[in-house]
Design an enzyme around this catalytic site. Structure first.
Site, mmCIF file in Angstrom:
data_model
loop_
_atom_site.group_PDB
_atom_site.id
_atom_site.type_symbol
_atom_site.label_atom_id
_atom_site.label_comp_id
_atom_site.label_asym_id
_atom_site.label_seq_id
_atom_site.Cartn_x
_atom_site.Cartn_y
_atom_site.Cartn_z
ATOM 1 N N ASP A 8 0.850 -1.185 0.000
ATOM 2 C CA ASP A 8 0.000 0.000 0.000
ATOM 3 C C ASP A 8 0.891 1.242 0.000
ATOM 4 O O ASP A 8 2.093 1.164 -0.287
ATOM 5 C CB ASP A 8 -0.994 -0.028 1.173
ATOM 6 C CG ASP A 8 -0.367 0.196 2.535
ATOM 7 O OD1 ASP A 8 0.868 0.417 2.639
ATOM 8 O OD2 ASP A 8 -1.121 0.159 3.532
ATOM 9 N N HIS A 9 0.313 2.383 0.326
ATOM 10 C CA HIS A 9 1.007 3.667 0.273
ATOM 11 C C HIS A 9 2.167 3.794 1.259
ATOM 12 O O HIS A 9 2.996 4.676 1.112
ATOM 13 C CB HIS A 9 0.006 4.807 0.515
ATOM 14 C CG HIS A 9 -0.793 4.623 1.770
ATOM 15 N ND1 HIS A 9 -1.932 3.830 1.803
ATOM 16 C CD2 HIS A 9 -0.617 5.081 3.021
ATOM 17 C CE1 HIS A 9 -2.426 3.841 3.022
ATOM 18 N NE2 HIS A 9 -1.647 4.576 3.790
ATOM 19 N N CYS A 65 2.713 -3.175 4.307
ATOM 20 C CA CYS A 65 1.872 -2.039 4.681
ATOM 21 C C CYS A 65 2.496 -1.392 5.906
ATOM 22 O O CYS A 65 3.563 -1.814 6.357
ATOM 23 C CB CYS A 65 0.409 -2.427 4.884
ATOM 24 S SG CYS A 65 -0.010 -3.307 6.387
ATOM 25 N N GLY A 66 1.876 -0.379 6.446
ATOM 26 C CA GLY A 66 2.473 0.375 7.540
ATOM 27 C C GLY A 66 2.838 -0.474 8.741
ATOM 28 O O GLY A 66 3.979 -0.500 9.188
ATOM 29 N N GLY A 68 2.105 -3.846 8.797
ATOM 30 C CA GLY A 68 2.215 -5.216 8.331
ATOM 31 C C GLY A 68 1.020 -6.059 8.726
ATOM 32 O O GLY A 68 0.798 -7.128 8.167
ATOM 33 N N GLY A 70 -2.545 -5.376 8.738
ATOM 34 C CA GLY A 70 -3.742 -5.408 7.896
ATOM 35 C C GLY A 70 -3.559 -6.258 6.656
ATOM 36 O O GLY A 70 -4.411 -7.095 6.333
ATOM 37 N N HIS A 98 9.850 -23.283 10.677
ATOM 38 C CA HIS A 98 8.862 -23.920 11.552
ATOM 39 C C HIS A 98 7.435 -23.861 11.037
ATOM 40 O O HIS A 98 6.616 -24.710 11.398
ATOM 41 C CB HIS A 98 8.897 -23.287 12.944
ATOM 42 C CG HIS A 98 10.171 -23.545 13.674
ATOM 43 N ND1 HIS A 98 10.355 -23.163 14.973
ATOM 44 C CD2 HIS A 98 11.329 -24.142 13.291
ATOM 45 C CE1 HIS A 98 11.575 -23.513 15.363
ATOM 46 N NE2 HIS A 98 12.183 -24.108 14.354
ATOM 47 N N ARG A 109 6.564 0.807 8.609
ATOM 48 C CA ARG A 109 6.776 1.888 9.575
ATOM 49 C C ARG A 109 7.609 1.450 10.777
ATOM 50 O O ARG A 109 7.898 2.262 11.656
ATOM 51 C CB ARG A 109 5.433 2.445 10.029
ATOM 52 C CG ARG A 109 4.707 3.141 8.885
ATOM 53 C CD ARG A 109 3.522 3.958 9.343
ATOM 54 N NE ARG A 109 2.923 4.604 8.183
ATOM 55 C CZ ARG A 109 1.687 4.384 7.759
ATOM 56 N NH1 ARG A 109 0.895 3.563 8.407
ATOM 57 N NH2 ARG A 109 1.229 5.011 6.694
ATOM 58 N N ARG A 132 8.686 -32.547 13.020
ATOM 59 C CA ARG A 132 7.609 -32.269 13.977
ATOM 60 C C ARG A 132 6.776 -31.058 13.576
ATOM 61 O O ARG A 132 5.614 -30.943 13.938
ATOM 62 C CB ARG A 132 8.175 -32.073 15.381
ATOM 63 C CG ARG A 132 8.954 -30.793 15.590
ATOM 64 C CD ARG A 132 9.537 -30.714 17.008
ATOM 65 N NE ARG A 132 9.977 -29.394 17.353
ATOM 66 C CZ ARG A 132 11.186 -28.915 17.107
ATOM 67 N NH1 ARG A 132 12.089 -29.658 16.472
ATOM 68 N NH2 ARG A 132 11.499 -27.698 17.479
ATOM 69 N N ARG A 136 2.120 -29.872 12.678
ATOM 70 C CA ARG A 136 1.508 -28.620 13.158
ATOM 71 C C ARG A 136 1.015 -27.777 11.989
ATOM 72 O O ARG A 136 -0.098 -27.255 12.024
ATOM 73 C CB ARG A 136 2.530 -27.839 13.981
ATOM 74 C CG ARG A 136 2.944 -28.566 15.224
ATOM 75 C CD ARG A 136 4.149 -27.926 15.883
ATOM 76 N NE ARG A 136 4.580 -28.755 16.997
ATOM 77 C CZ ARG A 136 5.794 -28.723 17.508
ATOM 78 N NH1 ARG A 136 6.696 -27.903 17.022
ATOM 79 N NH2 ARG A 136 6.123 -29.509 18.510
#
Length: 143
Positions: A8-9, A65-66, A68, A70, A98, A109, A132, A136
């Site tokens: 994004d911006h 993104c700013g 991370g 969203g 992992h 940011r 392992r 998971r």
């Protein structure tokens, strides 16, 4: 190897530095990011990256993104996507080792451009350990 990237911006400078780095290393880059600092909606740039990875058009994805958060939430809505919000190269290595992460989410940011490039390099050059961790990771997706 093909890498899909979207931002994004908050991330044009980050994206441009990462794309340059990737192209110099011989990666093919699919660019879904904006080049503008004008406000845009991160899902518009995250969904195409997730679709590229989900459908096999790209091997891995990078989203920025700013915070991370969203864009990370956005791409993780897609089945088969395991995106990891990373702010150090050590975390990006663990996300691959992992969690078999296939998209790295970068908080523009809260990291420098150099840190972001190092995280991407580490992410792309770290293998999933399996063992392992495979059991998971197999339990992550909703049915």
């Amino acid at each position: 190897m093909k890498i899909s990237i979207g931002n994004d911006h908050a991330g044009p400078d980050y994206k441009n530095a990462i794309v340059l780095f990737l192209e110099q290393k011989g990666y093919e880059v699919i660019n879904h990011g904006t080049n503008s600092f004008d406000s845009v909606d991160y899902p518009d740039f995250g969904h195409p990256v997730a679709l590229d990875v989900e459908t096999g058009k790209a091997n891995f994805g990078i989203v920025i993104c700013g915070s991370g958060n969203g864009i990370n939430m956005t791409v993780n809505k897609h089945q088969g996507i395991r995106a990891a919000l990373c702010w150090t190269k050590e975390i990006s290595a663990l996300a691959r080792q992992h969690n078999d992460a296939n998209i790295i989410s970068i908080p523009a940011r809260f990291t420098s451009i150099q840190q972001a490039v190092e995280m991407v390099d580490t992410f792309l050059n770290t293998a999933f350990e399996g063992g392992r961790h495979a059991n998971r990771v197999g339990k992550i997706a909703c049915q």
